[in-house]
Write a protein that holds these residues in place. Structure first.
Motif, PDB file in Angstrom:
ATOM      1  N   LEU A 210      -9.822  11.878  -6.759  1.00  0.00           N
ATOM      2  CA  LEU A 210      -8.800  10.887  -7.122  1.00  0.00           C
ATOM      3  C   LEU A 210      -7.736  10.782  -6.029  1.00  0.00           C
ATOM      4  O   LEU A 210      -7.321   9.695  -5.644  1.00  0.00           O
ATOM      5  CB  LEU A 210      -8.158  11.271  -8.461  1.00  0.00           C
ATOM      6  N   TYR A 211      -7.301  11.954  -5.532  1.00  0.00           N
ATOM      7  CA  TYR A 211      -6.289  11.926  -4.475  1.00  0.00           C
ATOM      8  C   TYR A 211      -6.794  11.142  -3.277  1.00  0.00           C
ATOM      9  O   TYR A 211      -6.058  10.367  -2.672  1.00  0.00           O
ATOM     10  CB  TYR A 211      -5.920  13.349  -4.044  1.00  0.00           C
TER      11      TYR A 211
ATOM     12  N   SER B 130       2.657   7.316  -5.220  1.00  0.00           N
ATOM     13  CA  SER B 130       2.155   7.704  -6.536  1.00  0.00           C
ATOM     14  C   SER B 130       1.201   8.887  -6.401  1.00  0.00           C
ATOM     15  O   SER B 130       1.239   9.828  -7.202  1.00  0.00           O
ATOM     16  CB  SER B 130       1.462   6.517  -7.214  1.00  0.00           C
ATOM     17  N   GLY B 131       0.372   8.860  -5.360  1.00  0.00           N
ATOM     18  CA  GLY B 131      -0.504  10.000  -5.105  1.00  0.00           C
ATOM     19  C   GLY B 131       0.287  11.268  -4.839  1.00  0.00           C
ATOM     20  O   GLY B 131      -0.051  12.349  -5.321  1.00  0.00           O
TER      21      GLY B 131
ATOM     22  N   PHE C  65      -6.176   4.420  -0.128  1.00  0.00           N
ATOM     23  CA  PHE C  65      -5.716   3.071  -0.474  1.00  0.00           C
ATOM     24  C   PHE C  65      -4.522   2.701   0.399  1.00  0.00           C
ATOM     25  O   PHE C  65      -4.308   1.536   0.713  1.00  0.00           O
ATOM     26  CB  PHE C  65      -5.342   2.967  -1.953  1.00  0.00           C
TER      27      PHE C  65
ATOM     28  N   SER D  10       0.794  -1.229   0.000  1.00  0.00           N
ATOM     29  CA  SER D  10       0.000   0.000   0.000  1.00  0.00           C
ATOM     30  C   SER D  10       0.825   1.277   0.000  1.00  0.00           C
ATOM     31  O   SER D  10       0.405   2.272  -0.588  1.00  0.00           O
ATOM     32  CB  SER D  10      -0.966  -0.002   1.183  1.00  0.00           C
TER      33      SER D  10
ATOM     34  N   TYR E 159      -5.469  16.738  -9.828  1.00  0.00           N
ATOM     35  CA  TYR E 159      -6.455  16.843  -8.753  1.00  0.00           C
ATOM     36  C   TYR E 159      -7.229  18.148  -8.801  1.00  0.00           C
ATOM     37  O   TYR E 159      -8.063  18.400  -7.954  1.00  0.00           O
ATOM     38  CB  TYR E 159      -5.758  16.776  -7.391  1.00  0.00           C
TER      39      TYR E 159
ATOM     40  N   VAL F  86       1.463   3.116  -3.326  1.00  0.00           N
ATOM     41  CA  VAL F  86       0.309   3.835  -3.888  1.00  0.00           C
ATOM     42  C   VAL F  86       0.254   5.255  -3.327  1.00  0.00           C
ATOM     43  O   VAL F  86      -0.052   6.218  -4.034  1.00  0.00           O
ATOM     44  CB  VAL F  86      -0.991   3.062  -3.588  1.00  0.00           C
TER      45      VAL F  86
ATOM     46  N   HIS G  17      -8.871   8.708  -3.152  1.00  0.00           N
ATOM     47  CA  HIS G  17      -8.787   7.263  -3.401  1.00  0.00           C
ATOM     48  C   HIS G  17      -7.361   6.764  -3.211  1.00  0.00           C
ATOM     49  O   HIS G  17      -7.131   5.751  -2.559  1.00  0.00           O
ATOM     50  CB  HIS G  17      -9.271   6.938  -4.820  1.00  0.00           C
ATOM     51  N   LEU G  18      -6.405   7.486  -3.803  1.00  0.00           N
ATOM     52  CA  LEU G  18      -5.019   7.043  -3.689  1.00  0.00           C
ATOM     53  C   LEU G  18      -4.559   7.118  -2.236  1.00  0.00           C
ATOM     54  O   LEU G  18      -3.886   6.226  -1.733  1.00  0.00           O
ATOM     55  CB  LEU G  18      -4.109   7.902  -4.578  1.00  0.00           C
TER      56      LEU G  18
END
Lengths: 352, 607
Positions: B290-291, B254-255, B297, B248, B270, B251, B293-294
């Motif tokens: 989107l941010y 990446s965010g 996660f 995790s 974003y 991820v 979610h990342l």
């Protein structure tokens, strides 16, 4: 100076506590370690036992002290779903809480070490494991089913006859827009925003904007017992329309339109009677961290009767001056869509 | 499984596997202080480095909470001590809103990442894995050292951000854009945010280096006879902790990378349709969601990264001090697996009110409430473990019992929040604060304290003071409940979190008295934590000496090492294991446990 005194005081207290700890260590050496340990063990076992009634009493006392400060009955029809769900969950988790905490305290006390006790070698029992896998699973299934029924109910499409209001968050207040006589909110464009005469960036080429009313004081007026649909947006960062009395909450996300709807049950005046608080007001609290003024981002909702609402609405002026479009900005050229200078009255007026 | 005895003699031979099992003695000549304690590759020293750095961070993070609780409890008072510590952020002893939000953000970041991730699994994974599986060190001691040094680098960057002119990041520990992306939107979204992102990226590197090491060590370096199903549950828990982190944390990075691009290189991952600082910004088409979610996660598995080590430690400590095997060893492993898998499928329950599709929301409701099943299996197994035991109420045992109590209390409110219809009302209120502080703040700390008190004799060859330990336990246990229990009520009344002052709100101002009460208890509980800190550091030099190899009468391998084990852990051969880690039964010689190193006797029933 007082700061140093305070720090010195804390250090002193810690030093005293530490010396007590050291002294008890030496004392236990003198009195015989095993004897002292047995005594400590008894003391701790008793304190584990006492913890349960004391804890239950504390929970009761806390409840008595705070229950009067809780929210009044749900002010929205849909919020009743939340209230009943909360009670179901409270009862289920409450039972588990009392049983498990009770067992924890009781086992600790009951099976404290004594010279004659021998621990019972009991490594596994698959039937027990299956029991306490399936029972919680079933309980969770019940909660999921009841919860999702309410969830789909409150997130369903708003009824067609809903009142409409747009709530737009900005650092650090709420801007409210009503659709005006045509019952339709006109287009907005964030590039047209300016703080002097177009706080929401109304597209002046869209005739549906001409009658829209904007309140910059964050005051939402709604009619009691009629569904109200919030169209939610944000100008800058993420905010959240928090409506504790209606049991609702929805984020205001820049670039995305979110919605929520509910049916208010009590006017503000009725709620003043219910709560016995003459200053009662429905508040919109920003519930998403939005910067240094987050804590002051407050709006209000005035729930009123249809007559009061009509009287209030009659006093409001359209936001765009004189109901006329200002000279269209040359850059935003979409003139083909505007056939005539005088807009034809739109026939979709709702029963405002 | 042959033990690589030469692995610890230098980094260049770390990968040799020559199967030399004859066990030559490790007569290390006295190393220089710098190599022994600073640039050490001994897993035990690295564990202590993580622990002590974690303790220092915990003091800072907790002090921050004292400061912002002063503001919440006494919004109209001034406290000169705050100006002493915070300078311009508390001019005249009155915390500014910017200062408040910076403190709140740093409190969360520090406690979640630096204390309860690095300080907890960094300490116990490093310390326990080689000792409990019978390895001389980690698979790669050098990577292990790097893991600490990346953590320290992350710490230094974060600490430095506290002192820059625009202050540290202040948009909440979740750092949602656009607030965190646009520097005009928030004072802390300037350089402070950049340092925050750099620091946490370094932190992720540290976590990955550590996690890879933990997993490969557990899988490859167990001593002879130590099959997976003979491992103590601490090791199982630390294994899954590392797996979750490995899957995790990347991820999250990446965010962060996308966020850095949005902040500095004009992209719109974003950002969309913003009007900030009096002008419309050029970003169009991105999604702020989107941010989230990342972030979640990682963010939700992170909760289990924090919880699992405490669960493992509690299993070990409860069993040991009840003199009884852990009940349902395999059920415990299966529930750990269940939690690990489900932890990746629940993240969007943090996002029920973002306008996400209600159908998607319903899937996450189901998954979230499902995770209560393995959690309750663990609770019932712990309760059955102490049932009919022979309980010694040592300090670690008290904390382990406290862990179970806190885990029940905080876990049950998770069932409330996981149901989206309830979350719709209590999202981002004090109910959430109460829930996660009890379950992953206090109970994770209780697991950590249980571990520290339990393995302190192995770490330092001395005991911590018992009386101070009991004071620490009762002060923390009672204090934590007094602080967080009433917060549930504030939350149900709709009181939002992250507010600097409630006095202007008709709906929330009547909790003024309660806020005073909570703030006073916070200060007292903080002082009780200083008792622990004092006890910890003074006992390193002045604690009661450990005189026997196995002071807790534990069957596990770490207690077969010398009282103060050197680099390499066992002076002779690494012992062979013949049985599982929880054989608390009569050994026929008057002892109530059988060490893992004792061969199975003829006619003995094997677990």
């Amino acid at each position: 100076m007082s700061v140093f005194i305070l720090i010195a005081l804390i250090v002193l207290v810690l030093a005293v506590i530490y010396q007590i700890g050291r002294a008890s260590e030496f004392a236990s050496l003198l009195r015989g370690e095993e004897k002292v340990q047995a005594g400590t063990n008894r003391l701790m076992a008793w304190s584990m036992l006492l913890m349960f009634p004391l804890g239950m009493w504390a929970i009761y006392a806390c409840h008595q002290a705070l229950i009067g400060k809780m929210l009044p009955v749900s002010a929205s029809v849909q919020g009743e779903g939340y209230d009943s769900m909360m009670y179901v969950t409270l009862i289920m988790t409450g039972i588990v809480f009392i049983i498990t905490q009770g067992l924890l305290c009781w086992f600790a006390f009951r099976y404290q070490s004594t010279p004659n006790r021998k621990a019972y070698f009991y490594a596994h029992n698959n039937r027990l494991e299956i029991l306490w896998t399936t029972v919680p699973a079933l309980a969770m299934a019940v909660l999921v089913i009841i919860g999702l029924r309410h969830w789909f109910n409150i997130t369903s499409e708003a009824p067609a006859d809903s009142q409409i209001v747009e709530v737009v968050g900005k650092q650090f207040n709420w801007i409210i827009r009503y659709p005006g006589k045509d019952g339709v909110l006109g287009k907005r464009n964030f590039q047209l925003i300016n703080n002097e005469n177009n706080v929401l960036g109304l597209d002046t080429n869209d005739r549906q904007n001409l009658d829209d009313i904007i309140l910059e004081n964050g005051e939402v007026h709604v009619i009691v017992n009629r569904p109200i649909k919030f169209i939610i947006g944000s100008r800058d960062v993420i905010h959240d329309v928090g409506l504790p009395h209606f049991r609702y909450k929805m984020d205001a996300v820049p670039g995305i339109t979110t919605t929520l709807w509910f049916t208010p049950k009590y006017t503000t005046a009725q709620m003043k009677e219910i709560t016995g608080n003459p200053d009662f007001v429905y508040e919109i609290a920003c519930d998403q961290m939005c910067g240094k003024g987050h804590y002051s981002m407050r709006g209000t909702i005035i729930v009123e009767t249809a007559e009061e609402h009509a009287a209030w609405l009659a006093k409001q002026q359209p936001y765009l001056k004189g109901g006329q479009a200002p000279a269209p900005a040359p850059s935003a050229a979409d003139t083909a869509a505007v056939p005539a200078a005088t807009p034809a009255p739109v026939q979709t007026i709702t029963k405002l | 499984m042959n033990q690589d005895v030469a692995a610890v003699q230098g980094p260049n031979v770390a990968h040799t596997h020559h199967g030399d099992d004859t066990g030559h003695h490790h007569e290390h000549h006295e190393q220089h202080f710098i190599w022994k304690y600073i640039f050490s590759m001994d897993h035990k020293i690295i564990a202590k480095q993580f622990l002590i750095t974690g303790i220092l961070w915990a003091i800072i993070g907790a002090l921050f909470s004292v400061f912002f609780r002063l503001q919440l409890g006494f919004p109209n008072e001034t406290f000169p001590i705050m100006e002493t510590f915070l300078g311009k952020w508390a001019q005249g002893g009155k915390l500014t809103p910017e200062g408040y939000y910076a403190l709140v953000t740093m409190h969360g970041t520090i406690l979640i990442f630096f204390v309860l991730t690095a300080g907890l699994s960094g300490t116990f994974a490093n310390f326990l894995i080689p000792l409990q599986i019978g390895a001389r060190d980690m698979a790669s001691p050098f990577m292990n050292m790097l893991s600490y040094w990346f953590f320290l680098a992350a710490s230094i960057v974060m600490f430095a951000s506290l002192f820059i002119q625009t202050g540290p990041a202040s948009g909440g520990w979740t750092a949602y854009p656009p607030l965190s992306a646009i520097k005009e939107a928030n004072l802390g979204s300037g350089t402070g945010m950049d340092l925050w992102l750099i620091s946490l990226t370094l932190f992720v590197v540290s976590t990955l280096l550590g996690g890879l090491n933990y997993i490969s060590t557990i899988l490859n370096m167990r001593t002879k006879g130590m099959t997976m199903t003979r491992m103590p549950l601490t090791i199982w828990a630390l294994l899954f902790t590392a797996v979750i982190g490995l899957l995790s944390f990347p991820v999250l990075v990446s965010g962060f990378v996308l966020l850095i691009f949005d902040r500095h290189f004009g992209t719109s991952f974003y950002l969309s349709e913003l009007f900030v600082g009096g002008k419309a910004l050029p970003y169009v088409g991105g999604s702020a969601i989107l941010y989230q979610h990342l972030f979640w996660f990682l963010g939700h598995p992170e909760v289990y990264i924090i919880m699992l080590p405490g669960m493992g430690i509690t299993s070990e400590v409860l069993s040991n001090h009840s003199r009884k095997p852990i009940f349902g060893y395999f059920a415990m492993i299966i529930s750990l697996i269940g939690i690990t898998v489900l932890s990746f499928l629940v993240w969007a329950h943090h996002m029920f009110v973002t306008g996400m599709s209600p159908f998607l929301g319903s899937v996450f409701v189901l998954m979230t409430l499902l995770i209560a099943v393995p959690s309750s299996v663990k609770v019932f197994n712990w309760l059955t473990t102490i049932w009919r035991g022979n309980i010694r109420f040592t300090v670690p045992m008290m904390f382990a019992l406290g862990f179970v109590s806190m885990f029940i209390s905080g876990g049950l409110t998770g069932i409330w929040l996981g149901n989206s219809v309830i979350d719709m009302h209590v999202h981002d209120t004090y109910f959430v604060i109460a829930h996660f502080h009890i379950v992953m703040g206090v109970s994770a700390f209780f697991g950590m304290f249980a571990g520290i008190y339990h393995w302190y004799p192995k770490m330092f060859g001395r005991f911590m003071n018992n009386t101070l330990g009991y004071i620490h336990f009762f002060g923390t246990f009672i204090g934590a409940y007094l602080i967080f229990w009433p917060m549930h009520y504030e939350g149900l009344a709709g009181m939002p979190r992250r507010y600097y002052d409630y006095s202007a709100w008709e709906s929330f101002k009547h909790f003024e008295g309660l806020n005073v009460f909570i703030s006073v208890v916070v200060i007292l509980t903080f002082i009780v934590q200083l008792v622990f800190v004092l006890n910890f550091f003074v006992s390193i030099w002045y604690g009661r000496r450990v005189t026997t190899m196995n002071p807790w009468n534990s069957p596990t391998l770490e207690w077969t090492t010398p009282i103060r084990p050197g680099h390499g852990n066992w002076p002779g051969e690494v012992p062979t294991v013949y049985r599982w880690a929880y054989d608390y039964k009569d050994d026929g010689h008057g002892n109530d446990f059988v060490p893992q190193t004792t061969p199975i006797q003829p006619g003995e029933e094997v677990h």
